[in-house]
Design an enzyme around this catalytic site. Structure first.
Site, PDB file in Angstrom:
ATOM      1  N   LYS A 131       0.787  -1.231   0.086  1.00 39.06           N
ATOM      2  CA  LYS A 131       0.025   0.002  -0.107  1.00 39.06           C
ATOM      3  C   LYS A 131       0.859   1.264   0.011  1.00 39.06           C
ATOM      4  CE  LYS A 131      -3.306   2.739   2.756  1.00 39.06           C
ATOM      5  NZ  LYS A 131      -4.390   2.906   1.876  1.00 39.06           N
TER       6      LYS A 131
ATOM      7  N   ILE B  87     -27.255  10.749   2.240  1.00 34.73           N
ATOM      8  CA  ILE B  87     -27.410   9.382   2.591  1.00 34.73           C
ATOM      9  C   ILE B  87     -26.841   9.322   4.156  1.00 34.73           C
ATOM     10  CG2 ILE B  87     -26.621   7.001   2.337  1.00 34.73           C
ATOM     11  CD1 ILE B  87     -28.662   8.476   0.079  1.00 34.73           C
ATOM     12  N   GLY B  88     -26.101  10.214   4.411  1.00 32.49           N
ATOM     13  CA  GLY B  88     -25.604  10.175   6.136  1.00 32.49           C
ATOM     14  C   GLY B  88     -24.329  10.877   6.344  1.00 32.49           C
TER      15      GLY B  88
ATOM     16  N   HIS C 239     -18.892   8.691  -6.644  1.00 31.88           N
ATOM     17  CA  HIS C 239     -17.914   8.534  -6.870  1.00 31.88           C
ATOM     18  C   HIS C 239     -16.916   9.041  -7.755  1.00 31.88           C
ATOM     19  CE1 HIS C 239     -20.271   4.700  -5.538  1.00 31.88           C
ATOM     20  NE2 HIS C 239     -19.198   4.489  -4.734  1.00 31.88           N
TER      21      HIS C 239
END
Length: 788
Positions: free
Chosen positions: A27, A463-464, A726
């Site tokens: 990573k 959505i939150g 996205h």
């Protein structure tokens, strides 16, 4: 118990190993390279070191059949696409070796598109690859939480050997002294995982063009000294038709004719062969790997029907979960097979690649000692297989300590009060059907809710979550290290929450959210407050590319010691006169994104979580919440691979959702959110959840998901996402009104809500502001059109 011995040493095989490194070295190397902070040579040096360390660790733990080509810089399916030259024209490849720039363009997109690909970090490493191209589509690898890049095929598709990665990594291992078994994704599964923009193209019709490329790379591997090659064909555990079964016979028949001296280990995993058993056994292969964790009984049919000289790879240690094996029990199961077939025709293996479990349990220094004694990560699973091999190869005394420790761990786990809570099991046993039903039907509830809430037509909400800025992440990290106090951290979070609420009011949203700034993750946040869950420090597994997740460990009976979200909701609602949604993660999603205990059915564990969430829903309502959202982002992900098993799963999944959401009054509005790209085939189950409002991801498919509602009269309210979170691009008012008009063709105006596709935590505030201002304006315009 018999002596458990055979004369020859039993081979221990691994099908694949984690690539990320014990400390997520891959990573770090990838993100440094993408950010332009390191060179291609730097990245490849880290990759080579990770491969060498992987091979060394396996050898040190007694693995005798070590894989090569299981490593990937991003994804093994993408590697296969590159190997066979299945690179869409958009990426500008003109033949020859495929550059890393092209490879990562396929994985992540380039420039403008890249920042919006999934939740990956938006970095770019410059190259001559076309700019502004999107990434390939990404989706779940079978029923795991790993994602692969979906191959894209066209009608005139041709294939050519465009990457020698399998050969290069085989030679690399050989130079280090390891004679490995190269791993490739099999040709039939590879094609089945792909898609074509032309719906008329049958991807399996491409097989005659594809197989020669496989024969070419397999021939090169054989010439380099490979005696065995592992071909992964997990599609053999799916529902297949006769045409698909014939594809296996054609492909493997051709490979065997061209390369008669190369031994192929055909690997199947994530389930049993079932009605594909005869197809697999008829293939001209030297070995067959079986998942005997998911489908233990299939071994009997394989032994009864299979060729006597077929090498059987027994997947007896769970490659998908983190529980320690009961080795004495496995000995009793495996010994008769070994004695019947002979040690030279049996290999011991994990059920599947170890990609799906963390690297090394020894890195966990903070776990409860009992719990740690019940666990096994990738390296420990190799050790378990070596112990099993030793016991079966006449070396019982040498491994007796390990066998005894395994038996002791299994016994303590079975009896531990940390696992079993009588109060929880008694409460679960007392659940009645009435507890999964709202008091009234939707129509009656909706009337009461509309009277209470007084919302306009086409109400707007999100959505939150709101953007988790660098400042928020830094504060969370500082708090975790003890650098800032609980009180100071709380003050900081309250300030962020207040700003988000003021901002939403200014934009003109009708229903608000508090932003979830206090939450690190939608599952971990709840798991940390529920009994029965534990968390690791280094238990990372790859989700895709450089993205790693640390799934919670659901080890015991679940209960909720105290309210989890009520304090934050009360604070947020005190700052506004508009409705504030309570925000919870649903039981099915918590289950599907965790490492789940294997000593009870998944449905039992889910029911316990549902009861805990039910308590939280009740407390939110008691505190004054008029709307409570229970997200079930992962409901679809839990679907079994075989369609015949769907109903059983959906029955208990829906029941668990209803159990957690049905204890409220009629006038309390229950919302849920689902983010995936298809649900037409489970629309009955979604309707059966009986949420008052459901929000779904529809913008990328231009409302195609709503085609289900042409024939299915969905009764409740629905918020089809009107913009794709996205992507960093701010959609215009016109784009969103167009999508809403499409939605109006399929649903009545009274059913429709207006919201984004998903939560906004991965976006920047500037992107969010522009998009939501336009969304509110789109809703205003549609109200005018509707009012006529």
């Amino acid at each position: 118990m018999s002596s458990h011995t055979v004369s020859t040493s039993l081979a221990v095989a691994t099908l694949g190993t984690p690539r990320i490194g014990p400390r997520r070295e891959l990573k770090s190397a990838l993100e440094s390279f993408w950010a332009g902070k390191s060179t291609e040579a730097d990245l490849l040096k880290v990759a080579a070191a990770l491969r060498a360390a992987n091979w060394a660790r396996q050898s040190a733990r007694g693995v005798s059949v070590i894989p090569s080509n299981d490593f990937s810089l991003y994804d093994q399916v993408l590697d296969t696409s590159v190997m066979v030259g299945a690179i869409p024209e958009i990426y500008g490849w003109r033949g020859g070796p495929v550059s890393l720039a092209t490879y990562f363009a396929m994985a992540r997109g380039t420039q403008a598109e890249i920042a919006g690909h999934g939740c990956a970090n938006g970095h770019h490493h410059g190259d001559s690859t076309p700019q502004g191209v999107p990434a390939q589509e990404m989706t779940k690898w079978f029923d795991t939480n790993y994602h692969y890049m979906v191959p894209e095929f066209s009608a005139g598709q041709s294939f050519q050997l465009a990457s020698l990665k399998p050969l290069e990594e085989y030679r690399e291992a050989k130079a280090l002294g390891y004679d490995t078994r190269p791993v490739l994704l099999g040709p039939v599964t590879y094609l089945k995982l792909g898609k074509s923009a032309d719906a008329r193209l049958d991807v399996l019709s491409l097989l005659p063009k594809l197989v020669p490329v496989y024969i070419e790379i397999l021939g090169r591997l054989a010439a380099a000294g490979a005696k065995w090659v592992q071909l992964d064909e997990p599609a053999l555990v799916l529902d297949l038709d006769d045409r698909e079964r014939l594809a296996f016979r054609d492909a493997y028949g051709q490979i065997a004719r061209e390369l008669p001296h190369l031994d192929i280990m055909l690997t199947t995993y994530f389930g049993g062969l079932g009605d594909n058993l005869d197809t697999a056994l008829a293939l001209p292969i030297a070995g067959l790997h079986l998942d005997l964790v998911r489908a233990p009984k299939q071994i009997n049919a394989v032994i009864a029907k299979g060729p006597k000289d077929l090498v059987l790879s027994l997947g007896v240690v769970d490659g998908r979960n983190i529980w320690r094996a009961d080795l004495p029990d496995l000995l009793d199961r495996v010994e008769p097979i070994v004695q019947q077939r002979g040690a030279e025709r049996v290999q011991l293996a994990p059920s599947c690649s170890l990609l799906h479990v963390p690297v090394d349990l020894e890195l966990e220094t903070g776990l409860d000692p009992d719990l740690k004694s019940w666990l096994s990560f990738s390296l420990q699973k190799m050790g378990e297989l070596s112990t099993l091999s030793g016991a079966l190869s006449g070396d019982r005394a040498a491994v007796q300590d390990q066998l005894s420790a395994s038996a002791k761990a299994a016994a303590t786990r079975r009896k531990s009060p940390k696992v079993h809570d009588m109060a929880v099991s008694s409460r679960a046993a007392a659940v009645t059907p009435a507890m999964t039903q709202r008091n009234s039907g939707f129509a009656a509830r909706a009337t009461l809710q509309h009277q209470r809430l007084q919302l306009p037509a086409f109400p707007t909400t999100t959505i939150g979550s709101f953007p988790q800025t660098a400042q928020i992440r830094q504060a969370r990290a500082a708090h975790a290290k003890g650098a800032i106090s609980d009180a100071d951290y709380n003050t900081f979070l309250r300030g962020e929450t207040a700003r988000a609420i003021q901002w939403q009011e200014k934009v003109g949203l009708d229903v608000l959210v508090h932003g979830e700034f206090e939450r690190n993750d939608m599952v971990q946040y709840f798991g940390e407050q529920l009994s029965g869950f534990a968390f690791t420090k280094e238990g990372w597994v790859q989700s895709y590319g450089s993205r790693c997740v640390r799934p919670p460990i659901l080890f015991g009976d679940v209960s909720r010691p105290k309210p989890m979200t009520v304090g934050w909701w009360k604070y947020a609602q005190s700052l506004t006169g508009r409705p504030m949604k309570g925000m919870l993660t649903g039981p099915v999603t918590i289950l599907n994104w965790s490492f789940v205990r294997d000593d009870v059915p998944r449905s039992t564990a889910c029911l316990q979580i549902a009861l805990a969430i039910r308590d939280e829903v009740g407390d939110l309502e008691q505190a004054g919440a008029t709307m409570i959202q229970i997200d079930e982002a992962a409901l679809r992900e839990g679907l079994p691979l075989r369609r015949s098993e769907w109903k059983g799963y959906l029955d208990w999944a829906v029941e668990c959702f209803r159990l957690c959401s049905s204890g409220v009054k009629d006038e309390t509005q229950i919302h849920t959110h689902m983010c995936y790209s298809e649900f037409n085939d489970i629309i009955d189950a979604i309707a059966a959840m009986d949420a008052d409002v459901i929000s779904i991801e529809t913008s990328r498919s231009k409302m195609e998901l709503l085609d289900a509602f042409k024939t299915y009269k969905y009764p409740n309210e629905i918020g089809p996402g009107v913009y794709d979170i996205h992507s960093p691009r701010v959609p215009s008012v016109e784009e969103m009104t167009t999508l809403l008009q499409l939605a109006r063709q399929r649903l009545s105006d009274g059913q429709l809500w207006v919201n984004p596709d998903c939560g906004l935590k991965t976006r920047g505030w500037d992107e969010v502001q522009g998009a939501l201002v336009n969304m509110v304006e789109a809703a205003r315009q549609i109200r005018q059109v509707s009012a006529g």
